[in-house]
Design a protein around this motif. Structure first.
Motif, mmCIF file in Angstrom:
data_model
loop_
_atom_site.group_PDB
_atom_site.id
_atom_site.type_symbol
_atom_site.label_atom_id
_atom_site.label_comp_id
_atom_site.label_asym_id
_atom_site.label_seq_id
_atom_site.Cartn_x
_atom_site.Cartn_y
_atom_site.Cartn_z
ATOM 1 N N ARG A 153 4.085 1.600 -0.991
ATOM 2 C CA ARG A 153 4.559 1.790 -2.294
ATOM 3 C C ARG A 153 3.656 2.285 -3.539
ATOM 4 O O ARG A 153 4.279 2.962 -4.270
ATOM 5 C CB ARG A 153 5.479 0.503 -2.820
ATOM 6 N N THR A 154 2.411 1.772 -3.661
ATOM 7 C CA THR A 154 1.417 2.123 -4.474
ATOM 8 C C THR A 154 1.206 3.588 -4.247
ATOM 9 O O THR A 154 0.863 4.255 -5.311
ATOM 10 C CB THR A 154 0.193 1.328 -4.404
ATOM 11 N N LEU A 155 1.505 4.142 -3.227
ATOM 12 C CA LEU A 155 1.244 5.695 -2.773
ATOM 13 C C LEU A 155 2.214 6.427 -3.196
ATOM 14 O O LEU A 155 2.391 7.720 -3.025
ATOM 15 C CB LEU A 155 0.869 5.609 -1.635
ATOM 16 N N GLY A 156 3.444 5.820 -3.854
ATOM 17 C CA GLY A 156 4.643 6.320 -4.397
ATOM 18 C C GLY A 156 5.660 6.437 -3.238
ATOM 19 O O GLY A 156 6.732 7.086 -3.746
ATOM 20 N N ALA B 64 0.923 -1.188 0.084
ATOM 21 C CA ALA B 64 -0.041 -0.038 0.029
ATOM 22 C C ALA B 64 0.783 1.179 -0.004
ATOM 23 O O ALA B 64 0.604 2.228 -0.786
ATOM 24 C CB ALA B 64 -0.979 -0.067 1.137
#
Lengths: 278, 278
Positions: free
Chosen positions: A180-183, A178
């Motif tokens: 990592r997907t938010l950058g 989660a």
């Protein structure tokens, strides 16, 4: 129980008792033995002498306030310093063990296996005498307190790093995904998302580590301490020699319990709260 | 192409998603639909092939993955909210740490997105205090707070109680109506039929059939699609010859070769898929 077959009801008839009666008799016997032992101790012990030896108010009174200002204060100081040192080194070792770089993992594993396998006393000797012997003129940073911090902290770090590793691994993989997907970068995700959650998981076992360190701090007397550096155990032992009376050991012991019992109570509460939160 | 060890999970995938399009990916467990979705933002690294998002090639080894991921929101089956942060902090943490927005600006955007999913009244709650449906709506709001150009949904309603599915689907419908580009892995056929611009049916790592919802769900051409949809749309109906009876009691005394061939379910003749669990 009321409807037993004829064969079965015949067997207890030998003693003439039902199962419930036998159970009650057995309980009575156990209580009777306990009471007998207590009475024996109460009547045979030399209470005045025991009180004179272990609970001598005069001797105990003479220990204060120095047992607090020197003994207890130093015990707390040594514990806190070595704990903080162990905490820092422990986190680094834990992260190294989880690293994707092979050599880091090997070094960290070697460290953990080494320091978990050595007696804390030997490590303490090594820091206090081994290193100064090998490098004459080497001044330990922080002097005596530095030696204590490192000597006790190195061992504690090995145990704490394993605790941290378990804590970090207990954080679900989805949390990192989660983040990592938010950058977030992997380092940012570790610091902002994983470590704070891992800390919560490891607080109870870390508190146990403080309890162990509190007791291990009694080992530092082997470094050769001045009277101002006495911690609880050494202080009590020294007072025992002066007063020729074992009461100081009892006082010292009670003061240790004043530190450790609240901590273990805290651990129990944290564990209950943690179990509920899951 | 994507392989886990010796097992090829995705094969010959060629899929274009246009801006503003809603694409639903359906198919049996282990068909590779989640893996395909996770390849898009590189939570899984494809073993071969190329993936483009906008003009950026995700599979380019030189691409700054953290930067391109910011433009792709993702919603997980298990929500993956950060349990140690309040709802509001869940929405602002990546905005402030990654996008370097000010706290005020991040909170303004976060509140607007909470409003959008109907969760504005819970901004001070912790995730564990909320229902699954509420958590998933917040997870959607968290992704939206990063102002993504594309949203990925990995079975967003599969972990929810049936009565909570509706509120999450309603939020997703709203998003679709606003023109968000969405790729949704789902088992909710009614959602796919009502909202999707295009439905992709996957099995065994292949895209078996794709087209408009009316075409794929309403009038499937491929045998495998037909049998999958028949089971999903009528879960209680059991095809003749596929009952789970008591096989030992009813099994014929002699099993002939022709019996075996007749009973074997081969939905796609000449198409033998390599399946692996997600």
């Amino acid at each position: 129980m009321a409807t037993t077959t004829p064969e079965k009801s015949e067997r207890p008839a030998k003693t003439g008792m039902t199962r419930r009666q036998r159970k009650r008799l057995s309980l009575w016997i156990q209580y009777a033995i306990f009471v007998a032992i207590v009475l024996f101790i109460v009547f045979t012990a030399n209470w005045p002498q025991l009180k004179e030896a272990f609970f001598n108010v005069d001797v105990a009174a003479r220990m204060f306030p120095r047992v607090i200002t020197i003994g207890l204060a130093n015990t707390l100081l040594y514990t806190v310093c070595s704990f903080l040192f162990g905490l820092l080194v422990g986190i680094v070792i834990a992260l190294m063990r989880l690293s994707s770089v092979g050599p880091y993992r090997w070094v960290a594993t070697a460290y953990v296996e080494l320091f978990r396998g050595l007696p804390a006393l030997l490590v303490l000797f090594f820091v206090a005498y081994g290193i100064p012997n090998a490098f004459p003129g080497f001044e330990f940073p922080g002097g005596f307190l530095g030696q204590v911090t490192v000597g006790l902290g190195l061992t504690a770090a090995a145990y704490m790093s394993e605790t941290f590793r378990a804590g970090i691994q207990a954080v679900p993989k989805g949390q990192v995904e989660a983040a990592r997907t938010l950058g977030m970068s992997s380092g940012r995700a570790l610091v902002t998302i994983v470590l704070p959650q891992a800390f919560r998981i490891v607080i109870p076992p870390l508190t146990n580590e403080i309890i162990l360190l509190t007791k291990d701090s009694s080992l530092v007397y082997v470094l050769g301490v001045t009277t101002q550096q006495y911690e609880l155990t050494k202080f009590s032992q020294d007072f025992l020699n002066k007063a020729v009376n074992p009461t100081p050991l009892v006082v010292g012991g009670l003061l240790y319990l004043c530190i450790t019992l609240p901590l273990s109570q805290l651990v129990r509460r944290l564990e209950i709260r943690h179990a509920r939160a899951r | 192409m994507k392989s886990f060890g010796p097992i090829e999970v995705l094969k010959h995938i060629n899929l274009d998603i246009h801006a503003g399009e809603v694409v639903c990916v359906i198919g049996p467990s282990g068909s590779g639909k989640s893996t395909l979705l996770r390849c898009v933002n590189l939570l899984e690294t494809p073993t071969g092939g190329k993936i483009f998002v906008g003009n950026d090639e995700m599979t380019d080894p030189d691409v700054d993955i953290d930067t391109v991921r910011r433009r792709i929101g993702m919603v997980f089956q298990s929500f993956n909210l950060f349990p140690h942060l309040t709802v509001l902090r869940n929405l602002t943490v990546a905005q402030t740490k990654v996008l370097k927005r000010s706290k005020e600006e991040a909170e303004k955007i976060a509140r607007a997105n909470l409003e959008r999913v109907g969760m504005a009244h819970k901004e001070d709650a912790f995730p564990a205090q909320l229902s699954g449906g509420q958590q998933q709506r917040i997870a959607i709001a968290r992704s939206l707070s990063m102002s993504p150009e594309l949203m990925l949904f990995d079975e967003p309603t599969s972990a929810l109680d049936p009565e909570l599915v509706g509120e999450v689907l309603a939020v997703m419908k709203g998003l679709a109506a606003e023109g968000m580009t969405m790729m949704v892995v789902t088992h909710e056929m009614s959602f796919a039929r009502d909202v999707a611009d295009r439905v992709v049916f996957m099995d065994g790592g292949y895209i078996v059939e794709e087209g408009s919802p009316d075409h794929v769900i309403g009038n499937p051409q491929h045998e495998r699609t037909k049998s999958f949809l028949a089971r999903v749309l009528n879960p209680t109906a059991v095809p003749l010859g596929d009952e789970f009876g008591a096989p030992l009691a009813e099994a014929p005394a002699v099993i002939t070769d022709s019996d075996l061939i007749d009973n074997e379910l081969d939905p796609m003749p000449g198409f033998h898929s390599t399946r692996s669990p997600d």
